[in-house]
Design a protein around this motif. Sequence first.
Motif, PDB file in Angstrom:
ATOM      1  N   LEU A  12      -5.573 -44.243 105.846  1.00  0.00           N
ATOM      2  CA  LEU A  12      -6.293 -44.412 104.509  1.00  0.00           C
ATOM      3  C   LEU A  12      -7.751 -43.969 104.160  1.00  0.00           C
ATOM      4  CD1 LEU A  12      -5.869 -48.499 104.350  1.00  0.00           C
ATOM      5  CD2 LEU A  12      -4.812 -46.646 103.123  1.00  0.00           C
ATOM      6  N   ASP A  13      -8.334 -43.290 105.265  1.00  0.00           N
ATOM      7  CA  ASP A  13      -9.428 -42.549 104.942  1.00  0.00           C
ATOM      8  C   ASP A  13      -9.324 -41.023 104.966  1.00  0.00           C
ATOM      9  OD1 ASP A  13     -11.076 -44.903 105.374  1.00  0.00           O
ATOM     10  OD2 ASP A  13     -11.239 -44.671 107.367  1.00  0.00           O
ATOM     11  N   ILE A  14      -7.826 -40.561 104.890  1.00  0.00           N
ATOM     12  CA  ILE A  14      -7.679 -39.323 104.834  1.00  0.00           C
ATOM     13  C   ILE A  14      -7.222 -38.979 103.554  1.00  0.00           C
ATOM     14  CG2 ILE A  14      -6.180 -37.730 105.911  1.00  0.00           C
ATOM     15  CD1 ILE A  14      -6.294 -38.947 108.586  1.00  0.00           C
ATOM     16  N   THR A  15      -7.575 -37.675 102.777  1.00  0.00           N
ATOM     17  CA  THR A  15      -7.114 -37.337 101.360  1.00  0.00           C
ATOM     18  C   THR A  15      -5.973 -36.566 101.586  1.00  0.00           C
ATOM     19  OG1 THR A  15      -8.203 -35.435 101.932  1.00  0.00           O
ATOM     20  CG2 THR A  15      -9.534 -37.250 101.016  1.00  0.00           C
ATOM     21  N   ARG A  16      -5.211 -36.583 100.590  1.00  0.00           N
ATOM     22  CA  ARG A  16      -3.905 -35.755 100.457  1.00  0.00           C
ATOM     23  C   ARG A  16      -4.238 -34.368 100.594  1.00  0.00           C
ATOM     24  NH1 ARG A  16       1.210 -35.839  98.878  1.00  0.00           N
ATOM     25  NH2 ARG A  16       1.914 -33.845  97.742  1.00  0.00           N
ATOM     26  N   GLU A  17      -5.364 -33.643 100.388  1.00  0.00           N
ATOM     27  CA  GLU A  17      -5.808 -32.359 100.528  1.00  0.00           C
ATOM     28  C   GLU A  17      -5.669 -32.139 102.116  1.00  0.00           C
ATOM     29  OE1 GLU A  17      -6.177 -33.270  96.540  1.00  0.00           O
ATOM     30  OE2 GLU A  17      -7.368 -34.359  98.309  1.00  0.00           O
ATOM     31  N   GLU A  18      -6.316 -32.911 102.919  1.00  0.00           N
ATOM     32  CA  GLU A  18      -6.357 -33.026 104.524  1.00  0.00           C
ATOM     33  C   GLU A  18      -5.159 -32.921 104.946  1.00  0.00           C
ATOM     34  OE1 GLU A  18     -10.523 -34.944 105.981  1.00  0.00           O
ATOM     35  OE2 GLU A  18      -9.456 -36.244 104.760  1.00  0.00           O
ATOM     36  N   LEU A  19      -4.225 -33.710 104.261  1.00  0.00           N
ATOM     37  CA  LEU A  19      -2.824 -33.848 104.897  1.00  0.00           C
ATOM     38  C   LEU A  19      -2.178 -32.497 104.857  1.00  0.00           C
ATOM     39  CD1 LEU A  19      -1.784 -37.334 103.754  1.00  0.00           C
ATOM     40  CD2 LEU A  19      -2.116 -36.706 105.878  1.00  0.00           C
ATOM     41  N   LEU A  20      -2.286 -31.871 103.485  1.00  0.00           N
ATOM     42  CA  LEU A  20      -1.799 -30.382 103.350  1.00  0.00           C
ATOM     43  C   LEU A  20      -2.399 -29.653 104.185  1.00  0.00           C
ATOM     44  CD1 LEU A  20       0.270 -29.090 101.101  1.00  0.00           C
ATOM     45  CD2 LEU A  20      -2.013 -28.776  99.692  1.00  0.00           C
ATOM     46  N   ALA A  21      -3.549 -29.515 104.404  1.00  0.00           N
ATOM     47  CA  ALA A  21      -3.919 -28.633 105.402  1.00  0.00           C
ATOM     48  C   ALA A  21      -3.462 -28.852 106.755  1.00  0.00           C
ATOM     49  CB  ALA A  21      -5.629 -28.668 105.263  1.00  0.00           C
ATOM     50  N   TYR A  22      -3.346 -30.064 107.174  1.00  0.00           N
ATOM     51  CA  TYR A  22      -2.769 -30.248 108.401  1.00  0.00           C
ATOM     52  C   TYR A  22      -1.242 -29.552 108.433  1.00  0.00           C
ATOM     53  CZ  TYR A  22      -0.904 -33.146 112.197  1.00  0.00           C
ATOM     54  OH  TYR A  22      -0.102 -33.476 113.628  1.00  0.00           O
ATOM     55  N   ALA A  23      -0.611 -29.989 107.303  1.00  0.00           N
ATOM     56  CA  ALA A  23       0.867 -29.658 107.418  1.00  0.00           C
ATOM     57  C   ALA A  23       0.966 -28.139 107.587  1.00  0.00           C
ATOM     58  CB  ALA A  23       1.585 -29.994 105.943  1.00  0.00           C
ATOM     59  N   ARG A  24       0.039 -27.474 106.823  1.00  0.00           N
ATOM     60  CA  ARG A  24       0.038 -26.053 106.662  1.00  0.00           C
ATOM     61  C   ARG A  24      -0.248 -25.364 108.226  1.00  0.00           C
ATOM     62  NH1 ARG A  24      -2.725 -25.388 100.735  1.00  0.00           N
ATOM     63  NH2 ARG A  24      -0.693 -25.548  99.604  1.00  0.00           N
ATOM     64  N   GLU A  25      -1.310 -25.994 108.627  1.00  0.00           N
ATOM     65  CA  GLU A  25      -1.653 -25.393 110.099  1.00  0.00           C
ATOM     66  C   GLU A  25      -0.777 -25.566 111.019  1.00  0.00           C
ATOM     67  OE1 GLU A  25      -4.866 -26.969 113.295  1.00  0.00           O
ATOM     68  OE2 GLU A  25      -5.377 -27.747 111.173  1.00  0.00           O
ATOM     69  N   ASN A  26       0.251 -26.787 111.115  1.00  0.00           N
ATOM     70  CA  ASN A  26       1.260 -26.888 112.021  1.00  0.00           C
ATOM     71  C   ASN A  26       2.701 -26.436 111.478  1.00  0.00           C
ATOM     72  OD1 ASN A  26      -0.006 -28.726 114.326  1.00  0.00           O
ATOM     73  ND2 ASN A  26      -0.953 -29.589 112.289  1.00  0.00           N
ATOM     74  N   GLY A  27       2.541 -25.845 110.440  1.00  0.00           N
ATOM     75  CA  GLY A  27       3.980 -25.119 109.841  1.00  0.00           C
ATOM     76  C   GLY A  27       5.086 -26.296 109.586  1.00  0.00           C
ATOM     77  N   LEU A  28       4.407 -27.252 109.132  1.00  0.00           N
ATOM     78  CA  LEU A  28       5.514 -28.361 108.559  1.00  0.00           C
ATOM     79  C   LEU A  28       6.274 -28.136 107.361  1.00  0.00           C
ATOM     80  CD1 LEU A  28       3.371 -31.519 109.697  1.00  0.00           C
ATOM     81  CD2 LEU A  28       5.116 -30.287 110.867  1.00  0.00           C
ATOM     82  N   GLU A  29       7.498 -28.680 107.289  1.00  0.00           N
ATOM     83  CA  GLU A  29       8.131 -28.483 105.727  1.00  0.00           C
ATOM     84  C   GLU A  29       8.390 -30.015 105.485  1.00  0.00           C
ATOM     85  OE1 GLU A  29      11.965 -26.617 106.782  1.00  0.00           O
ATOM     86  OE2 GLU A  29      10.998 -24.632 106.749  1.00  0.00           O
ATOM     87  N   TRP A  30       8.385 -30.229 104.169  1.00  0.00           N
ATOM     88  CA  TRP A  30       8.624 -31.738 103.767  1.00  0.00           C
ATOM     89  C   TRP A  30       9.626 -31.610 102.306  1.00  0.00           C
ATOM     90  CZ3 TRP A  30       4.277 -29.089 103.656  1.00  0.00           C
ATOM     91  CH2 TRP A  30       3.625 -28.904 102.541  1.00  0.00           C
ATOM     92  N   CYS A  31       9.768 -32.770 102.178  1.00  0.00           N
ATOM     93  CA  CYS A  31      10.872 -32.771 100.833  1.00  0.00           C
ATOM     94  C   CYS A  31       9.995 -33.575  99.585  1.00  0.00           C
ATOM     95  CB  CYS A  31      12.021 -33.743 100.904  1.00  0.00           C
ATOM     96  SG  CYS A  31      13.037 -33.379 102.275  1.00  0.00           S
ATOM     97  N   GLU A  32      10.019 -32.938  98.350  1.00  0.00           N
ATOM     98  CA  GLU A  32       9.660 -33.455  97.145  1.00  0.00           C
ATOM     99  C   GLU A  32      10.460 -34.479  96.504  1.00  0.00           C
ATOM    100  OE1 GLU A  32       6.458 -32.924  96.431  1.00  0.00           O
ATOM    101  OE2 GLU A  32       5.942 -31.304  97.499  1.00  0.00           O
ATOM    102  N   ASP A  33      10.062 -35.570  96.273  1.00  0.00           N
ATOM    103  CA  ASP A  33      10.914 -36.606  95.480  1.00  0.00           C
ATOM    104  C   ASP A  33      10.496 -36.535  93.898  1.00  0.00           C
ATOM    105  OD1 ASP A  33      11.842 -38.822  94.245  1.00  0.00           O
ATOM    106  OD2 ASP A  33      11.120 -40.155  95.802  1.00  0.00           O
ATOM    107  N   GLU A  34      11.423 -36.090  93.357  1.00  0.00           N
ATOM    108  CA  GLU A  34      11.242 -35.750  91.689  1.00  0.00           C
ATOM    109  C   GLU A  34      10.900 -36.862  90.984  1.00  0.00           C
ATOM    110  OE1 GLU A  34      15.500 -36.729  92.282  1.00  0.00           O
ATOM    111  OE2 GLU A  34      14.027 -35.624  93.299  1.00  0.00           O
ATOM    112  N   SER A  35      11.285 -38.034  91.606  1.00  0.00           N
ATOM    113  CA  SER A  35      10.709 -39.246  90.877  1.00  0.00           C
ATOM    114  C   SER A  35       9.533 -39.622  90.765  1.00  0.00           C
ATOM    115  CB  SER A  35      11.601 -40.560  91.456  1.00  0.00           C
ATOM    116  OG  SER A  35      11.158 -40.737  92.782  1.00  0.00           O
ATOM    117  N   ASN A  36       8.580 -39.027  91.926  1.00  0.00           N
ATOM    118  CA  ASN A  36       7.096 -39.303  91.993  1.00  0.00           C
ATOM    119  C   ASN A  36       6.560 -38.439  90.813  1.00  0.00           C
ATOM    120  OD1 ASN A  36       7.026 -40.807  94.075  1.00  0.00           O
ATOM    121  ND2 ASN A  36       6.910 -39.007  95.635  1.00  0.00           N
ATOM    122  N   ALA A  37       7.138 -37.682  89.869  1.00  0.00           N
ATOM    123  CA  ALA A  37       6.494 -37.063  88.872  1.00  0.00           C
ATOM    124  C   ALA A  37       6.769 -37.558  87.713  1.00  0.00           C
ATOM    125  CB  ALA A  37       6.920 -35.540  88.693  1.00  0.00           C
TER     126      ALA A  37
END
Length: 360
Positions: free
Chosen positions: A159-184
């Motif tokens: 809850l104290d972590i921003t989406r930008e921090e999560l994105l940086a973490y994912a890139r740092e660790n080479g993670l892949e994920w899915c995009e849910d089109e309904s979120n748009a």
Amino acid sequence: MTIDIADRIRRHGFKRLLLAVSGGLDSICLAHYFIKNREALGIEWLGIAHVHHGLREGTADRDAQFVEAFAKSHGIPFFLKKLDGNALKTAEGSLEENARDARYEALMGIAEANKCAIVTAHHAGDQAETMYMRLRRGTTLAGMRGIQALRQNIYRPFLDITREELLAYARENGLEWCEDESNADVKFARNFIRHDALPHLEETCPGATMQLCRIAGLADRAYAKVMEACERVFSPALRTENADADLHQHDMKGDNQHDTVAGMTQYISLNKKALRKMLLEHADSDLSEMFRLWLSEQGLRFPIAFFYGPKEPAHIKIPHRAAYRRRSIVKNGHTVRICAFESAEAALKFVSCESKEKGY
């Protein structure tokens, strides 16, 4: 991620955790973090659960398969729960709320079977969105707390972590994920706030998002103090002796009564005389909201004005008998009984049975 959450996780003493993973950025970061730090966090068992809502064709199956493959690649037990999408669409209320409630019910069922706590990936952006929605429509001190980090066996460590921090973490660790089109899709209230309202607010008031999170934290600490005061004031009126015997006696008065009590999920019994004495001692105060909040903490929620009586001691007016959705209140002899039921019909039936029994 710049915030070290390991100490907080260890402090809670969790040993068995079920990770709720949708396949999106946030939950994949969550799963990777706990898998990577499992030993350091002292976690003995990890599971990954995915809820398929049955609302999206094609991509929903893709997400489920992606999460299953992720879990298997890390040797983590995987649990899939498929929901009835048509039932969610046709049920009373909003689709967002129906899907959320059904998702948590599914997760709780899996967690209960595996004797573990649930972990979700709610982050600072989700907290800000929740605060914005509640402030816009009106809320109480309880609502101002936003999303709780730990509530009802559900833990939200990000809850104290921003989406930008999560994105940086994912890139740092080479993670892949899915995009849910309904979120748009901005026809959903939360998506509109996420993609339109909050960015506009942030543009005009830089830092507003984190300020909303800060307000939630302040309200949470204030709420804890209010609840301490509520306990001191109202808990002496709780009936701890003979309450179960009273209900059992009520249960024995006929088959219909038995069915009614059988549908009861929880209750509290208050000593009417002790409660009246307490109200008279605080006659010049307005404790109506405190009483409502105290009941809410017992899992018995009622509307803001349900107990408000301006001419009553401490402004608390307790109905003689009343039902609100799946909850009911009945004054019976020297007892005020406040109950929750499996259905609104069961709550009404309980009140009706009490009324007939007393000749009302």
